[in-house]
Design an enzyme around this catalytic site. Structure first.
Site, mmCIF file in Angstrom:
data_model
loop_
_atom_site.group_PDB
_atom_site.id
_atom_site.type_symbol
_atom_site.label_atom_id
_atom_site.label_comp_id
_atom_site.label_asym_id
_atom_site.label_seq_id
_atom_site.Cartn_x
_atom_site.Cartn_y
_atom_site.Cartn_z
ATOM 1 N N VAL A 191 0.928 -1.132 0.050
ATOM 2 C CA VAL A 191 -0.128 0.023 -0.029
ATOM 3 C C VAL A 191 0.814 1.311 -0.182
ATOM 4 C CG1 VAL A 191 -1.394 1.271 1.314
ATOM 5 C CG2 VAL A 191 -2.015 -1.005 1.014
ATOM 6 N N THR A 234 -5.371 -0.306 7.525
ATOM 7 C CA THR A 234 -6.684 -0.576 7.810
ATOM 8 C C THR A 234 -6.716 -0.640 9.308
ATOM 9 O OG1 THR A 234 -7.162 -1.629 5.609
ATOM 10 C CG2 THR A 234 -8.575 -2.437 7.632
ATOM 11 N N GLU A 290 -7.662 2.565 2.468
ATOM 12 C CA GLU A 290 -7.364 2.274 1.055
ATOM 13 C C GLU A 290 -8.083 1.037 0.532
ATOM 14 O OE1 GLU A 290 -5.543 3.883 -1.173
ATOM 15 O OE2 GLU A 290 -6.334 2.381 -2.494
ATOM 16 N N LYS A 298 -13.899 0.680 5.685
ATOM 17 C CA LYS A 298 -13.102 -0.244 5.346
ATOM 18 C C LYS A 298 -13.402 -1.686 5.552
ATOM 19 C CE LYS A 298 -9.492 -2.049 3.513
ATOM 20 N NZ LYS A 298 -9.412 -2.244 1.905
ATOM 21 N N ALA A 344 -17.028 -18.743 -7.896
ATOM 22 C CA ALA A 344 -16.835 -19.932 -6.927
ATOM 23 C C ALA A 344 -15.345 -20.422 -7.012
ATOM 24 C CB ALA A 344 -17.647 -20.951 -7.123
ATOM 25 N N CYS A 393 -5.737 -9.402 3.318
ATOM 26 C CA CYS A 393 -6.589 -8.432 4.122
ATOM 27 C C CYS A 393 -7.888 -9.022 4.436
ATOM 28 C CB CYS A 393 -7.015 -7.369 2.898
ATOM 29 S SG CYS A 393 -5.664 -6.284 2.752
ATOM 30 N N LYS A 430 -8.154 -11.350 7.603
ATOM 31 C CA LYS A 430 -7.646 -10.679 9.078
ATOM 32 C C LYS A 430 -8.847 -9.389 9.110
ATOM 33 C CE LYS A 430 -4.480 -7.029 7.468
ATOM 34 N NZ LYS A 430 -5.341 -5.830 7.697
HETATM 35 P P1 NAD Z 1 3.212 -4.628 3.969
HETATM 36 O O1 NAD Z 1 3.327 -5.326 5.075
HETATM 37 O O2 NAD Z 1 3.211 -4.875 2.685
HETATM 38 O O3 NAD Z 1 3.841 -3.006 4.253
HETATM 39 C C1 NAD Z 1 4.082 -2.457 5.502
HETATM 40 C C2 NAD Z 1 5.440 -1.957 5.823
HETATM 41 O O4 NAD Z 1 5.516 -1.199 6.853
HETATM 42 C C3 NAD Z 1 6.524 -3.199 5.704
HETATM 43 O O5 NAD Z 1 7.525 -2.675 4.722
HETATM 44 C C4 NAD Z 1 7.139 -2.713 7.289
HETATM 45 O O6 NAD Z 1 8.525 -3.051 7.080
HETATM 46 C C5 NAD Z 1 6.814 -1.266 7.400
HETATM 47 N N1 NAD Z 1 6.699 -0.880 8.656
HETATM 48 C C6 NAD Z 1 6.184 -1.363 10.056
HETATM 49 N N2 NAD Z 1 6.419 -0.680 11.087
HETATM 50 C C7 NAD Z 1 7.277 0.483 10.589
HETATM 51 C C8 NAD Z 1 7.353 1.657 11.292
HETATM 52 N N3 NAD Z 1 7.416 1.723 12.375
HETATM 53 N N4 NAD Z 1 8.193 2.607 10.485
HETATM 54 C C9 NAD Z 1 8.546 2.173 9.065
HETATM 55 N N5 NAD Z 1 8.140 1.140 8.373
HETATM 56 C C10 NAD Z 1 7.427 0.422 9.164
HETATM 57 O O7 NAD Z 1 1.679 -4.243 4.175
HETATM 58 P P2 NAD Z 1 0.580 -3.895 3.040
HETATM 59 O O8 NAD Z 1 -0.189 -4.951 2.433
HETATM 60 O O9 NAD Z 1 0.959 -2.646 2.455
HETATM 61 O O10 NAD Z 1 -0.376 -3.219 4.393
HETATM 62 C C11 NAD Z 1 -0.448 -2.018 4.793
HETATM 63 C C12 NAD Z 1 -1.857 -1.516 5.495
HETATM 64 O O11 NAD Z 1 -2.737 -1.471 4.280
HETATM 65 C C13 NAD Z 1 -2.445 -2.671 6.415
HETATM 66 O O12 NAD Z 1 -3.338 -2.047 7.200
HETATM 67 C C14 NAD Z 1 -3.350 -3.478 5.229
HETATM 68 O O13 NAD Z 1 -4.425 -4.167 6.045
HETATM 69 C C15 NAD Z 1 -3.764 -2.144 4.365
HETATM 70 N N6 NAD Z 1 -4.320 -2.430 3.063
HETATM 71 C C16 NAD Z 1 -3.629 -3.527 2.393
HETATM 72 C C17 NAD Z 1 -4.031 -3.688 1.089
HETATM 73 C C18 NAD Z 1 -3.180 -4.834 0.090
HETATM 74 O O14 NAD Z 1 -3.909 -5.289 -1.060
HETATM 75 N N7 NAD Z 1 -2.020 -5.153 0.614
HETATM 76 C C19 NAD Z 1 -5.117 -3.173 0.506
HETATM 77 C C20 NAD Z 1 -5.877 -2.100 1.431
HETATM 78 C C21 NAD Z 1 -5.372 -1.900 2.738
#
Ligand code: NAD
Length: 443
Positions: free
Chosen positions: A7, A117, A150, A205, A253, A261, A264
């Site tokens: 994201v 999220t 997002e 969300k 199906a 996502c 969880k």
């Molecule tokens: P991800 O694990 O790919 O990325 C998260 C990043 O944050 C990692 O690279 C991690 O090293 C970094 N991080 C953690 N703590 C940190 C800190 N204190 N400082 C700096 N960096 C830090 O996760 P994602 O899939 O990008 O998801 C992020 C959020 O967005 C989640 O809440 C997820 O539910 C939400 N989201 C994800 C999607 C998806 O399709 N992946 C879609 C919509 C929403």
């Protein structure tokens, strides 16, 4: 941009493309080194080009130092992970730690945007943590936290971000809400920016993901009924999906939902409801059906292969939780392959993109093949778990010919059953009548 994962990197690159000056930061040094060195740590269609372009224009930079990223910043996005925590609740440790870090590092007024999220109430907690860290430094920079969840999907993330159905902006401070909304004005027409309060934005969300997961579980439940009454779920899907009140999306199906996502977020919604004494029964059923769906399909393999998998080689096409991504988080393939191994089968996997990630995520006994055909060679069954376009283009006759037993479990209903049967396969989909070639049916 704090957190440069799926994201954060997509959001950062797209906001840079919209003309903003973006610095992405992450505590993962290897990820930042890859990005700063001109590489890209994840597979996502169109992302490498977008990152390259904006990096070369000087609008997109990478650092591991949060203080450097915050220098002169008006807005800080929180895009860190919110994985599943205890009792299905969202684990907010990354979000709250990042809030502390922001409070310790910010050098002037700041609007913090909660892109991750997060359950209802998190924006309030984030704001309190930032203020506490500021107070510990004895400074009083103004800060506001805006919830801006997002909705992008992995596999089409760049397109989803640049052409969103809507952008949700939840703010209790109207000026902060307007500032965040203005960031999107080059991307989306203003009528698609939905301003609301923070709790509603946070819940939107979860409600959206729970609803989409419910559509998947609904059609999987109907698929099971189809198998019992000899109907074809693909016909039923066309029949209901063409009704504009229902729509065709998320009615495929298959093996059930997975990924980083839906599982969880459904659990976190249930947890939020439980905490206030409510049982959302439809969402509970969504989760139960999803769990059963995987068990049912494994049972189908065992039943169709005569009840004993010992000594049988099972080929698996597709490991990623869906096509277009290398993400293996909560991929159904992890559980399916481990259940098959548990029954004594030898399991060989091929995925066009996610091989390295699959190697790390799957049981060490899983073997890997370099291409689809060698994966299927000498196998007693072929199980399709991710509907990569590559699998649709293969010569099924050649695949059937190289197998010990040409039995195909198409758990994404991705292939044409008639063509599979003409190619010599015994075909088993989800919610479709089995197709048995004449020469096998005669046995
Ligand atoms: P991800 O694990 O790919 O990325 C998260 C990043 O944050 C990692 O690279 C991690 O090293 C970094 N991080 C953690 N703590 C940190 C800190 N204190 N400082 C700096 N960096 C830090 O996760 P994602 O899939 O990008 O998801 C992020 C959020 O967005 C989640 O809440 C997820 O539910 C939400 N989201 C994800 C999607 C998806 O399709 N992946 C879609 C919509 C929403």
């Amino acid at each position: 941009m704090i957190g440069t994962g799926y994201v954060g990197l997509v959001t950062g690159a797209c906001l840079a493309q919209a003309g903003h000056d973006v610095t992405c930061t992450d505590r993962d040094e290897a990820k930042i080194a890859t990005l700063a060195g001109g590489g890209i740590p994840i597979y996502e269609d169109g992302l490498a080009e977008l990152v390259d372009h904006n990096r070369s224009q000087g609008r997109l930079r990478f650092t591991t130092r949060l203080a450097q990223a915050l220098e002169g910043a008006e807005v800080a996005f929180l895009a860190v992970g919110t994985p599943q925590g205890e009792n299905g609740s969202a684990d907010l440790s990354h979000v709250l730690e990042a809030a502390d870090e922001i409070g310790r590092a910010m050098g002037g007024p700041l609007v913090v945007v909660q892109k991750s999220t997060c359950p209802v109430g998190t924006a309030v907690r984030v704001e309190a943590r930032v203020r506490l860290a500021l107070a510990a430094r004895g400074v009083r920079h103004p800060v506001a936290v805006v919830a801006n969840p997002e909705f992008l999907r992995e596999g089409t993330a760049v397109r989803d971000f640049l052409e969103p159905d809507r952008v949700v902006v939840g703010a209790d401070d109207p000026a902060a809400g307007r500032l965040v909304a203005s960031l999107y004005l080059g991307i989306v027409p203003s009528e698609r920016i939905l301003l609301m309060d923070r709790a509603s934005a946070e819940l939107t969300k979860y409600a959206a993901n729970a609803f989409l997961a419910t559509k998947i579980s609904f059609i999987n439940d109907i698929a099971h009924l189809c198998e019992l009454v000899e109907a074809d779920v693909e016909s039923v899907r066309r029949g209901i999906g063409s009704d504009r009140r229902i729509g065709p999306a998320f009615l495929a199906a298959g093996i059930g939902y997975g990924g980083s996502c839906f599982p969880k977020d459904v659990k976190a919604l249930l947890n939020t409801a439980e905490a206030v004494g409510h049982r959302p029964r439809i969402v509970e059923a969504t989760e139960a059906v999803n769990r059963e769906q995987r068990e049912r399909q494994v049972a189908k393999i065992i039943r169709c292969l005569g009840g004993d998998l010992r000594g049988k080689k099972i080929a698996v096409w597709g490991a990623a939780f869906k096509p277009g991504t290398d993400d293996m988080r909560e991929a159904p393939s992890i559980e399916i392959t481990s259940r098959l191994l548990g029954r004594g089968a030898d399991v060989v996997v091929y995925d066009p993109v996610a091989m390295e990630q699959a190697r790390r995520a799957m049981d060490a006994r899983v073997q890997f093949a370099p291409d689809a055909l060698s994966c299927a060679a000498e196998a007693h069954a072929l199980v399709l778990l991710t509907e990569w376009p590559e699998f649709r283009g293969l010569d099924l006759g050649a695949v059937a010919a190289c197998m010990a037993d040409p039995v195909l479990f198409d758990f994404r209903n991705a292939l044409d059953p008639e063509q599979a049967v003409r190619s010599g396969f015994a075909y088993f989909g989800v919610g479709r009548m089995p197709g048995i070639p004449a020469h096998l049916a005669a046995d």
